[in-house]
Write a protein that holds these residues in place. Structure first.
Motif, PDB file in Angstrom:
ATOM      1  N   THR A  59      -1.547   0.449  -4.903  1.00 23.00           N
ATOM      2  CA  THR A  59      -1.865  -0.531  -3.868  1.00 23.00           C
ATOM      3  C   THR A  59      -2.135  -1.847  -4.580  1.00 23.00           C
ATOM      4  O   THR A  59      -2.898  -1.883  -5.553  1.00 23.00           O
ATOM      5  CB  THR A  59      -3.090  -0.129  -3.037  1.00 23.00           C
ATOM      6  OG1 THR A  59      -2.853   1.154  -2.443  1.00 23.00           O
ATOM      7  CG2 THR A  59      -3.360  -1.143  -1.940  1.00 23.00           C
ATOM      8  N   TYR A 104       5.694   3.514  -5.914  1.00 21.67           N
ATOM      9  CA  TYR A 104       4.374   3.313  -5.306  1.00 21.67           C
ATOM     10  C   TYR A 104       3.747   4.636  -4.875  1.00 21.67           C
ATOM     11  O   TYR A 104       2.543   4.847  -5.049  1.00 21.67           O
ATOM     12  CB  TYR A 104       4.488   2.355  -4.115  1.00 21.67           C
ATOM     13  CG  TYR A 104       4.248   0.916  -4.502  1.00 21.67           C
ATOM     14  CD1 TYR A 104       3.045   0.277  -4.192  1.00 21.67           C
ATOM     15  CD2 TYR A 104       5.202   0.186  -5.195  1.00 21.67           C
ATOM     16  CE1 TYR A 104       2.813  -1.032  -4.549  1.00 21.67           C
ATOM     17  CE2 TYR A 104       4.978  -1.129  -5.567  1.00 21.67           C
ATOM     18  CZ  TYR A 104       3.780  -1.731  -5.240  1.00 21.67           C
ATOM     19  OH  TYR A 104       3.561  -3.030  -5.609  1.00 21.67           O
ATOM     20  N   ARG A 105       4.560   5.527  -4.314  1.00 16.39           N
ATOM     21  CA  ARG A 105       4.003   6.806  -3.859  1.00 16.39           C
ATOM     22  C   ARG A 105       3.573   7.676  -5.042  1.00 16.39           C
ATOM     23  O   ARG A 105       2.479   8.243  -5.051  1.00 16.39           O
ATOM     24  CB  ARG A 105       5.041   7.555  -3.037  1.00 16.39           C
ATOM     25  CG  ARG A 105       5.335   6.960  -1.680  1.00 16.39           C
ATOM     26  CD  ARG A 105       6.503   7.692  -1.071  1.00 16.39           C
ATOM     27  NE  ARG A 105       6.883   7.122   0.204  1.00 16.39           N
ATOM     28  CZ  ARG A 105       8.106   7.218   0.692  1.00 16.39           C
ATOM     29  NH1 ARG A 105       9.046   7.838   0.001  1.00 16.39           N
ATOM     30  NH2 ARG A 105       8.405   6.699   1.866  1.00 16.39           N
ATOM     31  N   THR A 106       4.440   7.776  -6.040  1.00 15.47           N
ATOM     32  CA  THR A 106       4.158   8.642  -7.188  1.00 15.47           C
ATOM     33  C   THR A 106       2.898   8.199  -7.924  1.00 15.47           C
ATOM     34  O   THR A 106       2.091   9.024  -8.364  1.00 15.47           O
ATOM     35  CB  THR A 106       5.350   8.638  -8.160  1.00 15.47           C
ATOM     36  OG1 THR A 106       6.516   9.088  -7.470  1.00 15.47           O
ATOM     37  CG2 THR A 106       5.084   9.536  -9.357  1.00 15.47           C
ATOM     38  N   ASN A 107       2.740   6.886  -8.074  1.00 17.22           N
ATOM     39  CA  ASN A 107       1.603   6.354  -8.827  1.00 17.22           C
ATOM     40  C   ASN A 107       0.460   5.891  -7.937  1.00 17.22           C
ATOM     41  O   ASN A 107      -0.511   5.328  -8.435  1.00 17.22           O
ATOM     42  CB  ASN A 107       2.076   5.193  -9.707  1.00 17.22           C
ATOM     43  CG  ASN A 107       3.090   5.635 -10.735  1.00 17.22           C
ATOM     44  OD1 ASN A 107       2.746   6.285 -11.715  1.00 17.22           O
ATOM     45  ND2 ASN A 107       4.357   5.300 -10.507  1.00 17.22           N
ATOM     46  N   ARG A 108       0.600   6.159  -6.622  1.00 20.38           N
ATOM     47  CA  ARG A 108      -0.438   5.826  -5.640  1.00 20.38           C
ATOM     48  C   ARG A 108      -0.902   4.379  -5.798  1.00 20.38           C
ATOM     49  O   ARG A 108      -2.103   4.076  -5.860  1.00 20.38           O
ATOM     50  CB  ARG A 108      -1.613   6.803  -5.737  1.00 20.38           C
ATOM     51  CG  ARG A 108      -1.207   8.248  -5.460  1.00 20.38           C
ATOM     52  CD  ARG A 108      -2.389   9.136  -5.161  1.00 20.38           C
ATOM     53  NE  ARG A 108      -3.289   9.300  -6.304  1.00 20.38           N
ATOM     54  CZ  ARG A 108      -3.107  10.182  -7.272  1.00 20.38           C
ATOM     55  NH1 ARG A 108      -2.053  10.976  -7.254  1.00 20.38           N
ATOM     56  NH2 ARG A 108      -3.977  10.297  -8.260  1.00 20.38           N
ATOM     57  N   ALA A 160      -5.507   0.102  -6.359  1.00 22.22           N
ATOM     58  CA  ALA A 160      -5.438   1.559  -6.486  1.00 22.22           C
ATOM     59  C   ALA A 160      -4.237   1.901  -7.351  1.00 22.22           C
ATOM     60  O   ALA A 160      -3.194   1.253  -7.261  1.00 22.22           O
ATOM     61  CB  ALA A 160      -5.322   2.230  -5.118  1.00 22.22           C
ATOM     62  N   ALA A 161      -4.394   2.922  -8.197  1.00 22.26           N
ATOM     63  CA  ALA A 161      -3.305   3.388  -9.063  1.00 22.26           C
ATOM     64  C   ALA A 161      -3.773   4.628  -9.800  1.00 22.26           C
ATOM     65  O   ALA A 161      -4.978   4.850  -9.971  1.00 22.26           O
ATOM     66  CB  ALA A 161      -2.900   2.308 -10.070  1.00 22.26           C
ATOM     67  N   THR A 162      -2.828   5.453 -10.227  1.00 22.87           N
ATOM     68  CA  THR A 162      -3.188   6.616 -11.026  1.00 22.87           C
ATOM     69  C   THR A 162      -3.615   6.176 -12.428  1.00 22.87           C
ATOM     70  O   THR A 162      -3.126   5.154 -12.936  1.00 22.87           O
ATOM     71  CB  THR A 162      -1.999   7.577 -11.158  1.00 22.87           C
ATOM     72  OG1 THR A 162      -0.912   6.900 -11.810  1.00 22.87           O
ATOM     73  CG2 THR A 162      -1.539   8.079  -9.800  1.00 22.87           C
ATOM     74  N   ASP A 207       0.863  -1.185   0.000  1.00 21.52           N
ATOM     75  CA  ASP A 207       0.000   0.000   0.000  1.00 21.52           C
ATOM     76  C   ASP A 207       0.894   1.226   0.000  1.00 21.52           C
ATOM     77  O   ASP A 207       1.750   1.379   0.878  1.00 21.52           O
ATOM     78  CB  ASP A 207      -0.898  -0.015   1.241  1.00 21.52           C
ATOM     79  CG  ASP A 207      -1.977   1.057   1.219  1.00 21.52           C
ATOM     80  OD1 ASP A 207      -1.715   2.160   0.679  1.00 21.52           O
ATOM     81  OD2 ASP A 207      -3.067   0.799   1.751  1.00 21.52           O
ATOM     82  N   HIS A 208       0.716   2.111  -0.975  1.00 22.43           N
ATOM     83  CA  HIS A 208       1.571   3.289  -1.079  1.00 22.43           C
ATOM     84  C   HIS A 208       1.515   4.162   0.171  1.00 22.43           C
ATOM     85  O   HIS A 208       2.463   4.878   0.484  1.00 22.43           O
ATOM     86  CB  HIS A 208       1.174   4.127  -2.298  1.00 22.43           C
ATOM     87  CG  HIS A 208      -0.174   4.758  -2.194  1.00 22.43           C
ATOM     88  ND1 HIS A 208      -1.350   4.081  -2.478  1.00 22.43           N
ATOM     89  CD2 HIS A 208      -0.547   6.010  -1.826  1.00 22.43           C
ATOM     90  CE1 HIS A 208      -2.369   4.897  -2.303  1.00 22.43           C
ATOM     91  NE2 HIS A 208      -1.924   6.061  -1.903  1.00 22.43           N
ATOM     92  N   ARG A 209       0.413   4.077   0.917  1.00 23.70           N
ATOM     93  CA  ARG A 209       0.269   4.907   2.111  1.00 23.70           C
ATOM     94  C   ARG A 209       1.097   4.391   3.272  1.00 23.70           C
ATOM     95  O   ARG A 209       1.350   5.123   4.241  1.00 23.70           O
ATOM     96  CB  ARG A 209      -1.199   4.977   2.519  1.00 23.70           C
ATOM     97  CG  ARG A 209      -2.080   5.703   1.506  1.00 23.70           C
ATOM     98  CD  ARG A 209      -3.541   5.422   1.716  1.00 23.70           C
ATOM     99  NE  ARG A 209      -3.860   4.017   1.487  1.00 23.70           N
ATOM    100  CZ  ARG A 209      -5.084   3.520   1.438  1.00 23.70           C
ATOM    101  NH1 ARG A 209      -6.130   4.337   1.623  1.00 23.70           N
ATOM    102  NH2 ARG A 209      -5.292   2.238   1.219  1.00 23.70           N
TER     103      ARG A 209
END
Length: 232
Positions: free
Chosen positions: A148, A142-146, A180-182, A103-105
């Motif tokens: 999960t 993972y953070r840039t593209n959000r 989840a993803a951009t 999970d990017h979070r």
């Protein structure tokens, strides 16, 4: 859905730019230095999907594990409750769960720390990954593209222990989803949310200090999982 063209497997000894390109597709593939001995093993039919860490049994309940010599010839089959089989299977299953459920979070720059993914690796493999910034680049990706991701299930193929019981090679499929993803990431990779994708993995391991550690991983590109045929 049209599948993305499969990239060539990435090699950890490649330049940092090559590693960054491999990370664009998240789990496109990686490999460390070869395992201590070759493993010319023909792939068998996969087992039915099993629960996390469950015994990888083949058709009619036959074990998928074999003891092999240095030429790759089978000495004998190994039961699912063989201590080394149990330990190797557990290591691979727990590692797969750790890398497929992200999970990017919740990621930090220490994504590969001893309490996470890197805890399953040999010191040599860890050094190879850190030398090319794998953990930092993965966290940024993972953070840039959000992103999960979620593991749906696993299936095992024929896997082997060498007769010295110091090295092993496990073959498996993992099925995962992007939850989840951009939109840009999905479009670039040809992916869709909540859609199962399959990846075949060959995991090399060595017994170090009485524990099985992963020394190399080769991964195929993610491919869309074919739906199960409807009963006629």
């Amino acid at each position: 859905m049209r599948q993305p063209a499969p990239p060539a497997p990435a090699v950890l000894r490649a330049a940092p730019a090559a590693l960054a390109a491999a990370l664009v597709l998240v789990l496109s593939g990686c490999d460390s230095a070869p395992a201590p001995a070759p493993a010319p093993v023909g792939a068998a039919a996969p087992a039915s999907p099993t629960p996390q860490g469950g015994p990888p049994t083949g058709p009619a309940g036959r074990s998928l594990w074999a003891l092999i010599d240095d030429r790759g010839d089978t000495i004998r089959s190994l039961p699912d409750d063989d201590p080394d089989v149990t330990a190797v299977r557990r290591t691979v299953a727990l590692h797969s769960a750790a890398t497929d459920n992200r999970d990017h979070r919740a990621l930090t720059d220490g994504v590969g720390g001893a309490e996470g993914e890197f805890g399953f690796y040999s010191p040599e493999f860890i050094r190879a990954l850190k030398a090319q910034g794998y953990d930092r680049q993965l966290a940024v990706l993972y953070r840039t593209n959000r992103l999960t991701t979620h593991q749906v299930k696993t299936a095992w193929y024929r896997s082997t222990l060498y007769e010295d019981r110091a090295t092993a090679k496990a073959e498996m499929d993992t099925v995962m989803e992007f939850t989840a993803a951009t939109p840009g990431y999905l479009k670039k990779g040809g992916f869709a949310l909540n859609t199962p994708y399959t990846q075949h993995r060959t995991v090399s391991l060595a017994k170090q200090g009485g524990k099985w550690k992963i020394t190399a991983i080769r991964k195929s590109p993610l491919t869309k999982t074919a739906p199960r045929p409807e009963p006629s």
